[in-house]
Design a protein around this motif. Structure first.
Motif, PDB file in Angstrom:
ATOM      1  N   ARG A 158     -20.125 -19.534 -14.336  1.00 54.59           N
ATOM      2  CA  ARG A 158     -19.226 -18.430 -14.032  1.00 54.59           C
ATOM      3  C   ARG A 158     -19.508 -17.130 -13.840  1.00 54.59           C
ATOM      4  O   ARG A 158     -20.576 -16.909 -14.448  1.00 54.59           O
ATOM      5  CB  ARG A 158     -18.243 -18.644 -15.154  1.00 54.59           C
ATOM      6  N   PRO A 159     -18.815 -16.386 -13.458  1.00 51.25           N
ATOM      7  CA  PRO A 159     -19.238 -14.777 -13.018  1.00 51.25           C
ATOM      8  C   PRO A 159     -19.618 -14.120 -14.447  1.00 51.25           C
ATOM      9  O   PRO A 159     -18.986 -14.600 -15.610  1.00 51.25           O
ATOM     10  CB  PRO A 159     -18.066 -14.257 -12.336  1.00 51.25           C
ATOM     11  N   ALA A 160     -20.337 -13.310 -14.439  1.00 50.80           N
ATOM     12  CA  ALA A 160     -20.862 -12.356 -15.635  1.00 50.80           C
ATOM     13  C   ALA A 160     -19.576 -11.673 -16.281  1.00 50.80           C
ATOM     14  O   ALA A 160     -18.946 -11.262 -15.410  1.00 50.80           O
ATOM     15  CB  ALA A 160     -22.159 -11.451 -15.235  1.00 50.80           C
ATOM     16  N   GLY A 161     -19.711 -11.986 -17.573  1.00 51.63           N
ATOM     17  CA  GLY A 161     -18.549 -11.204 -18.146  1.00 51.63           C
ATOM     18  C   GLY A 161     -17.386 -11.842 -18.363  1.00 51.63           C
ATOM     19  O   GLY A 161     -16.023 -11.424 -18.673  1.00 51.63           O
ATOM     20  N   ASP A 162     -17.251 -13.284 -17.737  1.00 53.16           N
ATOM     21  CA  ASP A 162     -16.057 -13.927 -17.694  1.00 53.16           C
ATOM     22  C   ASP A 162     -15.869 -14.838 -18.737  1.00 53.16           C
ATOM     23  O   ASP A 162     -14.980 -15.676 -18.716  1.00 53.16           O
ATOM     24  CB  ASP A 162     -16.291 -14.923 -16.333  1.00 53.16           C
ATOM     25  N   GLY A 163     -16.438 -14.489 -20.083  1.00 48.10           N
ATOM     26  CA  GLY A 163     -16.543 -15.210 -21.115  1.00 48.10           C
ATOM     27  C   GLY A 163     -16.337 -14.537 -22.241  1.00 48.10           C
ATOM     28  O   GLY A 163     -16.460 -13.185 -22.404  1.00 48.10           O
ATOM     29  N   ASP A 164     -15.796 -15.040 -23.414  1.00 47.54           N
ATOM     30  CA  ASP A 164     -15.551 -14.374 -24.558  1.00 47.54           C
ATOM     31  C   ASP A 164     -16.746 -14.455 -25.305  1.00 47.54           C
ATOM     32  O   ASP A 164     -17.659 -15.331 -25.612  1.00 47.54           O
ATOM     33  CB  ASP A 164     -14.517 -14.943 -25.536  1.00 47.54           C
ATOM     34  N   ALA A 165     -17.328 -13.446 -26.045  1.00 46.39           N
ATOM     35  CA  ALA A 165     -18.353 -13.487 -26.957  1.00 46.39           C
ATOM     36  C   ALA A 165     -18.236 -14.217 -28.144  1.00 46.39           C
ATOM     37  O   ALA A 165     -16.787 -14.319 -28.822  1.00 46.39           O
ATOM     38  CB  ALA A 165     -18.682 -12.041 -27.311  1.00 46.39           C
ATOM     39  N   ALA A 166     -19.149 -14.700 -28.614  1.00 48.62           N
ATOM     40  CA  ALA A 166     -19.094 -15.649 -29.780  1.00 48.62           C
ATOM     41  C   ALA A 166     -18.632 -14.826 -31.201  1.00 48.62           C
ATOM     42  O   ALA A 166     -19.224 -13.530 -31.159  1.00 48.62           O
ATOM     43  CB  ALA A 166     -20.524 -16.255 -30.087  1.00 48.62           C
ATOM     44  N   ARG A 167     -17.871 -15.236 -31.762  1.00 49.90           N
ATOM     45  CA  ARG A 167     -17.235 -14.355 -33.012  1.00 49.90           C
ATOM     46  C   ARG A 167     -17.319 -15.080 -34.315  1.00 49.90           C
ATOM     47  O   ARG A 167     -17.193 -16.480 -34.330  1.00 49.90           O
ATOM     48  CB  ARG A 167     -15.854 -14.003 -32.815  1.00 49.90           C
ATOM     49  N   ARG A 168     -17.600 -14.344 -35.444  1.00 47.05           N
ATOM     50  CA  ARG A 168     -17.605 -15.243 -36.799  1.00 47.05           C
ATOM     51  C   ARG A 168     -16.269 -15.172 -37.147  1.00 47.05           C
ATOM     52  O   ARG A 168     -15.366 -14.502 -36.927  1.00 47.05           O
ATOM     53  CB  ARG A 168     -18.497 -14.174 -37.715  1.00 47.05           C
ATOM     54  N   ASP A 169     -16.055 -16.438 -37.615  1.00 53.55           N
ATOM     55  CA  ASP A 169     -14.717 -16.654 -38.217  1.00 53.55           C
ATOM     56  C   ASP A 169     -14.833 -17.433 -39.442  1.00 53.55           C
ATOM     57  O   ASP A 169     -14.717 -18.874 -39.340  1.00 53.55           O
ATOM     58  CB  ASP A 169     -13.935 -17.584 -37.004  1.00 53.55           C
ATOM     59  N   PRO A 170     -15.212 -17.035 -40.722  1.00 51.00           N
ATOM     60  CA  PRO A 170     -15.577 -17.601 -41.797  1.00 51.00           C
ATOM     61  C   PRO A 170     -14.142 -18.493 -42.367  1.00 51.00           C
ATOM     62  O   PRO A 170     -14.305 -19.610 -42.954  1.00 51.00           O
ATOM     63  CB  PRO A 170     -15.509 -16.558 -42.916  1.00 51.00           C
ATOM     64  N   VAL A 171     -12.919 -18.063 -42.116  1.00 48.98           N
ATOM     65  CA  VAL A 171     -11.954 -18.793 -42.385  1.00 48.98           C
ATOM     66  C   VAL A 171     -11.822 -19.949 -41.753  1.00 48.98           C
ATOM     67  O   VAL A 171     -11.407 -21.097 -42.382  1.00 48.98           O
ATOM     68  CB  VAL A 171     -10.510 -17.903 -42.183  1.00 48.98           C
TER      69      VAL A 171
END
Length: 289
Positions: A158-171
């Protein structure tokens, strides 16, 4: 005679194929060909290909491509392609045919333009997925690895910048851990866990691994091995322990037990029996005269 054996070796065609119990994987196909050439054909599934020896030359959408051993090739569904050995000794390949819904039709065009991906991390993950698919009982591991592979493939296509960055989600990680703790013996499929939490499967795997430093399938197997250790020390035979702790069979238990403990379940159980015998021999006789 020697010449005939040499010729027979040149025309070698060894294949193995199976349908694993992993959602999204239509077929696993391993092959060693020396002189066989595929004619133009199509699949209704995505073709994820790695070559372990030799190389394959193929045409996709009238453009020539090749598969040296350090690449991962992704051929989209419904696009004609062929294939033939690019080296005198042929090639050995491992292929996953993935359900068309795993990646999405919007990625077909980018895959036609750039089907061969030079990505050592992706190459290693695809190999690890094949190992997980080779034996029954490791379906959660296979699902987790397939999910991360799909995410990495989408990042390439997919085009650059078209995705969500990985996020921490401890819950979210804690909710999955609680769910795994509830299903130690029964187990749970990744898609089911993602629906119950709820979250996207790839985000779920990343959140758990980021929070605990271990993948969900590794956590589940660790908990099962812990239970197995207690039952073995209580004297139960490995075959019974395997069924009681959620392993597919005794071989499945042995594989993971030895990886985590360093010895087979049988040897572990025998060491406990020796310890119990030694304790009994050394204990004072309290029964009286």
């Amino acid at each position: 005679m020697a010449g005939r054996r040499k010729d027979q070796g040149r025309t070698q065609r060894n294949v193995s194929a199976w349908r694993p119990r992993v959602p999204g994987v239509v077929e696993v196909f391993h092959a060693h060909y020396t002189e066989y050439a595929y004619p133009m054909h199509v699949h209704d599934a995505w073709t994820l290909l790695i070559v372990d020896a030799g190389a394959v030359r193929y045409d996709l959408d009238r453009h020539e491509h090749g598969t040296p051993h350090d690449t991962v090739s992704l051929l989209p569904p419904h696009v004609p392609h062929n294939g033939s050995p690019a080296t005198p000794d042929g090639f050995r390949k491992r292929v996953l045919y993935l359900d068309a819904s795993r990646l999405g039709d919007e990625l077909i065009g980018p895959a036609v333009d750039s089907p061969d991906l030079r990505d050592p991390v992706l190459r290693r993950r695809v190999g690890q997925l094949h190992a997980a698919l080779a034996l029954p009982g490791d379906e959660l591991e296979a699902e987790s690895r397939l999910t991360l592979i799909g995410e990495r493939l989408r990042t390439h296509l997919r085009p650059a910048g078209d995705g969500d960055a990985a996020r921490r989600d401890p819950v979210l990680a804690r909710r999955l851990r609680e769910l795994l703790d509830e299903r130690i013996v029964a187990g749970i499929a990744l898609d089911e866990a993602a629906a119950l939490v709820p979250a996207h499967p790839a985000h779920l795997v990343r959140a758990f691994s980021g929070a605990y430093g271990i993948a969900p399938h590794q956590y589940l197997m660790s908990r099962r091995v812990d239970r197995a250790r207690r039952l073995l020390l209580a004297g139960l035979p490995p075959a019974d322990v395997a069924g009681a702790t959620g392993f597919y069979d005794q071989a499945h238990l042995t594989r993971h037990f030895k990886r985590l403990v360093g010895v087979t379940p049988g040897r572990y159980r025998a060491s406990g029996a020796r310890s119990r015998g030694a304790d009994a021999a050394e204990a004072p006789d309290l029964r009286g005269p």
